[in-house]
Design a protein around this motif. Structure first.
Motif, PDB file in Angstrom:
ATOM      1  N   LEU A 188       0.826  -1.214   0.000  1.00 21.10           N
ATOM      2  CA  LEU A 188       0.000   0.000   0.000  1.00 21.10           C
ATOM      3  C   LEU A 188       0.858   1.262   0.000  1.00 21.10           C
ATOM      4  N   ASN A 189       1.866   1.240   0.883  1.00 24.50           N
ATOM      5  CA  ASN A 189       2.790   2.368   0.977  1.00 24.50           C
ATOM      6  C   ASN A 189       3.477   2.659  -0.344  1.00 24.50           C
ATOM      7  N   LEU A 190       3.911   1.583  -0.999  1.00 27.60           N
ATOM      8  CA  LEU A 190       4.614   1.743  -2.268  1.00 27.60           C
ATOM      9  C   LEU A 190       3.658   2.265  -3.348  1.00 27.60           C
ATOM     10  N   ARG A 191       2.417   1.779  -3.341  1.00 29.71           N
ATOM     11  CA  ARG A 191       1.422   2.306  -4.286  1.00 29.71           C
ATOM     12  C   ARG A 191       1.241   3.805  -4.100  1.00 29.71           C
ATOM     13  N   LYS A 192       1.147   4.205  -2.835  1.00 30.44           N
ATOM     14  CA  LYS A 192       0.967   5.618  -2.510  1.00 30.44           C
ATOM     15  C   LYS A 192       2.134   6.438  -3.047  1.00 30.44           C
ATOM     16  N   GLU A 193       3.340   5.908  -2.825  1.00 33.47           N
ATOM     17  CA  GLU A 193       4.559   6.591  -3.261  1.00 33.47           C
ATOM     18  C   GLU A 193       4.534   6.767  -4.783  1.00 33.47           C
ATOM     19  N   ILE A 194       4.144   5.708  -5.490  1.00 33.89           N
ATOM     20  CA  ILE A 194       4.123   5.745  -6.954  1.00 33.89           C
ATOM     21  C   ILE A 194       3.093   6.763  -7.452  1.00 33.89           C
ATOM     22  N   LEU A 195       1.910   6.738  -6.846  1.00 35.08           N
ATOM     23  CA  LEU A 195       0.858   7.666  -7.277  1.00 35.08           C
ATOM     24  C   LEU A 195       1.284   9.114  -7.050  1.00 35.08           C
ATOM     25  N   GLN A 196       1.919   9.362  -5.910  1.00 40.21           N
ATOM     26  CA  GLN A 196       2.409  10.723  -5.648  1.00 40.21           C
ATOM     27  C   GLN A 196       3.446  11.126  -6.680  1.00 40.21           C
ATOM     28  N   THR A 197       4.301  10.180  -7.036  1.00 40.90           N
ATOM     29  CA  THR A 197       5.376  10.472  -7.985  1.00 40.90           C
ATOM     30  C   THR A 197       4.828  10.808  -9.368  1.00 40.90           C
ATOM     31  N   VAL A 198       3.871  10.046  -9.846  1.00 44.10           N
ATOM     32  CA  VAL A 198       3.377  10.283 -11.204  1.00 44.10           C
ATOM     33  C   VAL A 198       2.432  11.478 -11.271  1.00 44.10           C
ATOM     34  N   GLU A 199       1.875  11.840 -10.122  1.00 40.88           N
ATOM     35  CA  GLU A 199       0.970  12.997 -10.113  1.00 40.88           C
ATOM     36  C   GLU A 199       1.718  14.305  -9.912  1.00 40.88           C
ATOM     37  N   ALA A 200       2.952  14.221  -9.452  1.00 45.52           N
ATOM     38  CA  ALA A 200       3.709  15.444  -9.134  1.00 45.52           C
ATOM     39  C   ALA A 200       4.040  16.231 -10.404  1.00 45.52           C
TER      40      ALA A 200
END
Ligand code: GTP
Ligand code: MG
Length: 196
Positions: A184-196
């Motif tokens: 879950l944490n890694l998914r969150k990290e990825i979503l933040q990265t691609v949305e930035a």
């Protein structure tokens, strides 16, 4: 928290077959057999990528579209001795070309086996990332294979090593694709990265 539906749309064995840039991308890189493909399956919560207990399964850069929002990239493993040398050189060039040219590449997730920590092949790769100014995130995987006190020690050692890289996220992430831990944490990290 889920990722958008993933679907395979392109594979590149040579630089000229890398698909055109469209959406933000994150790529998974690491030594052969560390569990890159398994991690992508865990993130997607379904089996879309082939995995194997034999190193050297992924032999091209594979592009997966997450809806039309971003792409996840599975790379062939580096530091793998049993593949023909020409093929290793070809992979190295392919990966380097992709990393150097790709303006849509937001971050590289460098996958490290929690049992082994950062090895020489990883160091070489991380130095290349710093030189080319590509942001990266260390992910310790197979954490289910390490007893908690050893894992805690490994974490500290890896985190300390990251001080010398300017493009590293200072906090390594810890996951297990097998036990679905930390996903879950890694998914969150990825979503933040691609949305930035
Ligand atoms: P290449 O494509 O050859 O570079 O390998 P890869 O990094 O994609 O590794 P892959 O996902 O194919 O997994 C390699 C082996 O490690 C397989 O036998 C997996 O079942 C196993 N594995 C992957 N992730 C985990 C994990 O979190 N825990 C455990 N215990 N085993 C794992
Ligand atoms: Mg693979």
């Amino acid at each position: 928290l889920e990722l958008p539906h993933l679907s395979f749309f392109a594979g590149a064995k040579i630089p000229s077959s890398i698909p055109p840039e469209r959406v933000p991308e994150v790529a998974f890189v690491g030594r052969s057999n560390v569990g890159k493909s398994s991690l992508i399956n865990a993130l997607a919560d379904t089996t879309i990528v082939r995995t194997s207990n034999k190193p050297g399964l992924t032999r091209q850069i594979n592009f997966y579209a997450a809806s039309r929002i971003f792409n996840m990239i599975d790379m062939p493993g580096y530091g793998f001795a049993y593949v023909k040398e020409e093929e290793l050189i070809q992979w190295g060039k392919l990966i380097e070309t992709y990393i150097t040219m790709r303006t849509t590449l937001k971050k590289i997730y460098v996958i490290i086996d929690a049992r082994h920590g950062i090895k020489l092949a990883d160091v070489n790769f991380l130095e290349m990332l710093d030189k080319k100014d590509v942001k990266f995130q260390i992910v310790l995987t197979k954490c289910d294979m390490v007893i908690p006190p050893d894992l805690a020690r490994r974490y500290v050692v890896v985190k300390k090593k990251l001080n010398q890289y300017k493009n590293a996220n200072e906090e390594p992430l810890m996951v297990s694709a097998r036990k679905k831990a930390g996903i879950l944490n890694l998914r969150k990290e990825i979503l933040q990265t691609v949305e930035a």
